[in-house]
Write an enzyme that holds these catalytic residues in place. Sequence first.
Site, PDB file in Angstrom:
ATOM      1  N   LYS A   1       0.875  -1.186  -0.023  1.00 45.63           N
ATOM      2  CA  LYS A   1       0.045   0.075  -0.067  1.00 45.63           C
ATOM      3  C   LYS A   1       0.790   1.286   0.082  1.00 45.63           C
ATOM      4  O   LYS A   1       0.720   2.221  -0.844  1.00 45.63           O
ATOM      5  CB  LYS A   1      -0.908  -0.004   1.279  1.00 45.63           C
TER       6      LYS A   1
ATOM      7  N   TYR B   1      11.643   1.644  10.272  1.00 50.26           N
ATOM      8  CA  TYR B   1      11.858   2.316  11.549  1.00 50.26           C
ATOM      9  C   TYR B   1      13.549   3.013  11.807  1.00 50.26           C
ATOM     10  O   TYR B   1      13.308   3.949  12.590  1.00 50.26           O
ATOM     11  CB  TYR B   1      11.549   1.452  12.841  1.00 50.26           C
TER      12      TYR B   1
ATOM     13  N   GLY C   1      -3.127   1.967  13.251  1.00 49.32           N
ATOM     14  CA  GLY C   1      -4.238   1.330  14.127  1.00 49.32           C
ATOM     15  C   GLY C   1      -5.353   1.441  13.754  1.00 49.32           C
ATOM     16  O   GLY C   1      -5.808   1.934  12.824  1.00 49.32           O
TER      17      GLY C   1
ATOM     18  N   ARG D   1     -14.210   5.834  20.968  1.00 45.37           N
ATOM     19  CA  ARG D   1     -12.684   5.619  20.798  1.00 45.37           C
ATOM     20  C   ARG D   1     -12.192   4.796  21.876  1.00 45.37           C
ATOM     21  O   ARG D   1     -11.314   4.236  21.521  1.00 45.37           O
ATOM     22  CB  ARG D   1     -12.510   7.139  20.968  1.00 45.37           C
TER      23      ARG D   1
ATOM     24  N   SER E   1       4.550  -2.157  19.789  1.00 46.35           N
ATOM     25  CA  SER E   1       5.219  -2.760  18.627  1.00 46.35           C
ATOM     26  C   SER E   1       5.847  -1.571  17.506  1.00 46.35           C
ATOM     27  O   SER E   1       6.655  -1.992  16.796  1.00 46.35           O
ATOM     28  CB  SER E   1       4.576  -3.771  17.665  1.00 46.35           C
TER      29      SER E   1
ATOM     30  N   ASP F   1     -11.256  18.948  17.668  1.00 47.25           N
ATOM     31  CA  ASP F   1     -12.767  19.520  17.970  1.00 47.25           C
ATOM     32  C   ASP F   1     -12.771  20.810  17.910  1.00 47.25           C
ATOM     33  O   ASP F   1     -13.619  21.378  17.807  1.00 47.25           O
ATOM     34  CB  ASP F   1     -12.582  18.749  19.308  1.00 47.25           C
TER      35      ASP F   1
ATOM     36  N   ARG G   1     -13.648  22.261  14.536  1.00 45.32           N
ATOM     37  CA  ARG G   1     -14.899  22.027  14.590  1.00 45.32           C
ATOM     38  C   ARG G   1     -15.942  22.741  15.192  1.00 45.32           C
ATOM     39  O   ARG G   1     -16.831  23.273  14.693  1.00 45.32           O
ATOM     40  CB  ARG G   1     -15.457  20.386  15.006  1.00 45.32           C
TER      41      ARG G   1
ATOM     42  N   HIS H   1     -10.085  13.851  24.346  1.00 46.31           N
ATOM     43  CA  HIS H   1     -10.591  13.887  22.896  1.00 46.31           C
ATOM     44  C   HIS H   1     -11.606  12.719  22.897  1.00 46.31           C
ATOM     45  O   HIS H   1     -11.137  11.353  22.489  1.00 46.31           O
ATOM     46  CB  HIS H   1      -9.249  13.436  21.947  1.00 46.31           C
TER      47      HIS H   1
HETATM   48  P1  NAD Z   1      -6.924   2.981   8.781  1.00 46.40           P
HETATM   49  O1  NAD Z   1      -7.442   1.798   8.902  1.00 46.40           O
HETATM   50  O2  NAD Z   1      -7.549   3.856   7.427  1.00 46.40           O
HETATM   51  O3  NAD Z   1      -5.551   3.294   8.691  1.00 46.40           O
HETATM   52  C1  NAD Z   1      -4.682   2.677   9.695  1.00 46.40           C
HETATM   53  C2  NAD Z   1      -3.406   2.123   8.956  1.00 46.40           C
HETATM   54  O4  NAD Z   1      -2.451   1.700  10.135  1.00 46.40           O
HETATM   55  C3  NAD Z   1      -3.393   1.089   8.016  1.00 46.40           C
HETATM   56  O5  NAD Z   1      -2.822   1.606   6.662  1.00 46.40           O
HETATM   57  C4  NAD Z   1      -2.645   0.120   8.694  1.00 46.40           C
HETATM   58  O6  NAD Z   1      -1.860  -0.916   7.777  1.00 46.40           O
HETATM   59  C5  NAD Z   1      -1.811   0.663   9.613  1.00 46.40           C
HETATM   60  N1  NAD Z   1      -1.282  -0.175  10.693  1.00 46.40           N
HETATM   61  C6  NAD Z   1      -1.963  -1.050  11.682  1.00 46.40           C
HETATM   62  N2  NAD Z   1      -1.245  -1.623  12.394  1.00 46.40           N
HETATM   63  C7  NAD Z   1       0.113  -1.133  11.966  1.00 46.40           C
HETATM   64  C8  NAD Z   1       1.434  -1.365  12.452  1.00 46.40           C
HETATM   65  N3  NAD Z   1       1.724  -2.220  13.640  1.00 46.40           N
HETATM   66  N4  NAD Z   1       2.475  -0.716  12.087  1.00 46.40           N
HETATM   67  C9  NAD Z   1       2.210   0.139  11.074  1.00 46.40           C
HETATM   68  N5  NAD Z   1       1.063   0.652  10.556  1.00 46.40           N
HETATM   69  C10 NAD Z   1      -0.106  -0.252  11.045  1.00 46.40           C
HETATM   70  O7  NAD Z   1      -7.501   4.036  10.027  1.00 46.40           O
HETATM   71  P2  NAD Z   1      -7.706   5.423  10.093  1.00 46.40           P
HETATM   72  O8  NAD Z   1      -9.009   6.005   9.466  1.00 46.40           O
HETATM   73  O9  NAD Z   1      -6.341   6.302   9.210  1.00 46.40           O
HETATM   74  O10 NAD Z   1      -7.534   5.901  11.578  1.00 46.40           O
HETATM   75  C11 NAD Z   1      -6.070   5.631  12.288  1.00 46.40           C
HETATM   76  C12 NAD Z   1      -6.386   6.001  13.682  1.00 46.40           C
HETATM   77  O11 NAD Z   1      -6.715   7.446  13.743  1.00 46.40           O
HETATM   78  C13 NAD Z   1      -7.519   5.496  14.226  1.00 46.40           C
HETATM   79  O12 NAD Z   1      -7.167   5.209  15.626  1.00 46.40           O
HETATM   80  C14 NAD Z   1      -8.641   6.600  14.411  1.00 46.40           C
HETATM   81  O13 NAD Z   1      -9.715   6.314  15.369  1.00 46.40           O
HETATM   82  C15 NAD Z   1      -7.734   7.669  14.685  1.00 46.40           C
HETATM   83  N6  NAD Z   1      -8.328   9.148  14.248  1.00 46.40           N
HETATM   84  C16 NAD Z   1      -7.965  10.124  15.412  1.00 46.40           C
HETATM   85  C17 NAD Z   1      -8.557  11.330  15.040  1.00 46.40           C
HETATM   86  C18 NAD Z   1      -8.074  12.333  16.203  1.00 46.40           C
HETATM   87  O14 NAD Z   1      -8.666  13.384  16.237  1.00 46.40           O
HETATM   88  N7  NAD Z   1      -7.028  12.059  16.754  1.00 46.40           N
HETATM   89  C19 NAD Z   1      -9.427  11.464  14.093  1.00 46.40           C
HETATM   90  C20 NAD Z   1      -9.805  10.354  13.288  1.00 46.40           C
HETATM   91  C21 NAD Z   1      -9.179   9.155  13.563  1.00 46.40           C
END
Ligand code: NAD
Length: 302
Positions: free
Chosen positions: A40, A66, A80, A89, A102, A149, A152, A176
């Site tokens: 990807k 890394y 994640g 959340r 990890s 937030d 927003r 958050h």
């Molecule tokens: P997503 O599933 O689109 O992307 C997550 C990515 O993490 C994937 O590409 C996956 O392959 C990768 N990944 C998983 N495990 C991994 C690892 N061990 N090492 C490296 N990469 C790894 O999800 P998303 O929509 O991008 O959301 C990501 C995070 O951001 C979620 O926890 C979501 O809740 C959070 N988020 C936070 C906010 C905020 O305001 N902070 C807003 C929206 C989403």
Amino acid sequence: MKNKVVLVGCGNVGMSFAYALVNQQTYVDELVLIDIDEEKIIGEAMDLNHSLPYCPSKLSVKIGKYEDCADARIVVIAAGSNQAPGETRMDLIHKNSRIFKSIIDPIMASNFNGIFIVATNPLDVMTYLTLKYSKLPVSRVIGSGTTLDTARLRYMISDKIKIASDNIEAYVIGEHGDSEFVPWSNASIGLTSIDNFLTKEDMESIEKDVRESAYEIIKRKGATYYGIGAALAKITKAILEDKNEILSVSSYDTNNDVCISTPAIVGASGVKRKIHIPLNQEETQKLTYSINVIKDAIKSIE
Ligand code: NAD
């Protein structure tokens, strides 16, 4: 020294951040993409590089490992799971805390000595874990916190009263998450109290809409990412340009041993100082409640 930014987790949130960066003039020289899905990120790097001839940014985009964190100024973590419709959340806590161990361990093994910006949810817990796992100084572990937030909130107030969001001094603070709140007693517009522009009912309705935004967006399109992408770019710029900008990032609160958002000054060394805001009795209770929500969540994984 190059201004290298490493992005760990190149899903919706990570790539929205990357796309926000290439579409702005920033001091970033190099953006390195890391993800467990190696195919990807090859595609993501190609796609992003192909936007560069038409974008203001002059950064280069690479895929990496890394070890690349060794000379990075900033590592942004957006890896994640995200919320499924109806999920909070906090429901992500066990999955994402395992993933974080990890990720942080090999980053620190690379001798990374820069600043972490965390976006993964539950945000305040993941920021706390990053601090504990990395053992970096508290000023250098920053969560995006309630910066999204707050955006927003300012968007909704601006839309309601037809005054530019830049002139609205109002913040969302606390977790958050579902216990976040707006300390309205401190909010102002053009040096005057916000009470001159919004009724109590307006404030309650806007605050509710802000709190429920993520649920409403996820219900309709499965994830939220443009807003957080812009918020992460804003924090990155504040650091690289040493802006001393006041942002409602999540950072360590020594008195309570949690990471939580209150307005803080962000610049080249990270969070330089948290700003003391005078809260009324009701707001103090809300902040205490929010602190306890985060504390309980941390306890559940310890
Ligand atoms: P997503 O599933 O689109 O992307 C997550 C990515 O993490 C994937 O590409 C996956 O392959 C990768 N990944 C998983 N495990 C991994 C690892 N061990 N090492 C490296 N990469 C790894 O999800 P998303 O929509 O991008 O959301 C990501 C995070 O951001 C979620 O926890 C979501 O809740 C959070 N988020 C936070 C906010 C905020 O305001 N902070 C807003 C929206 C989403």
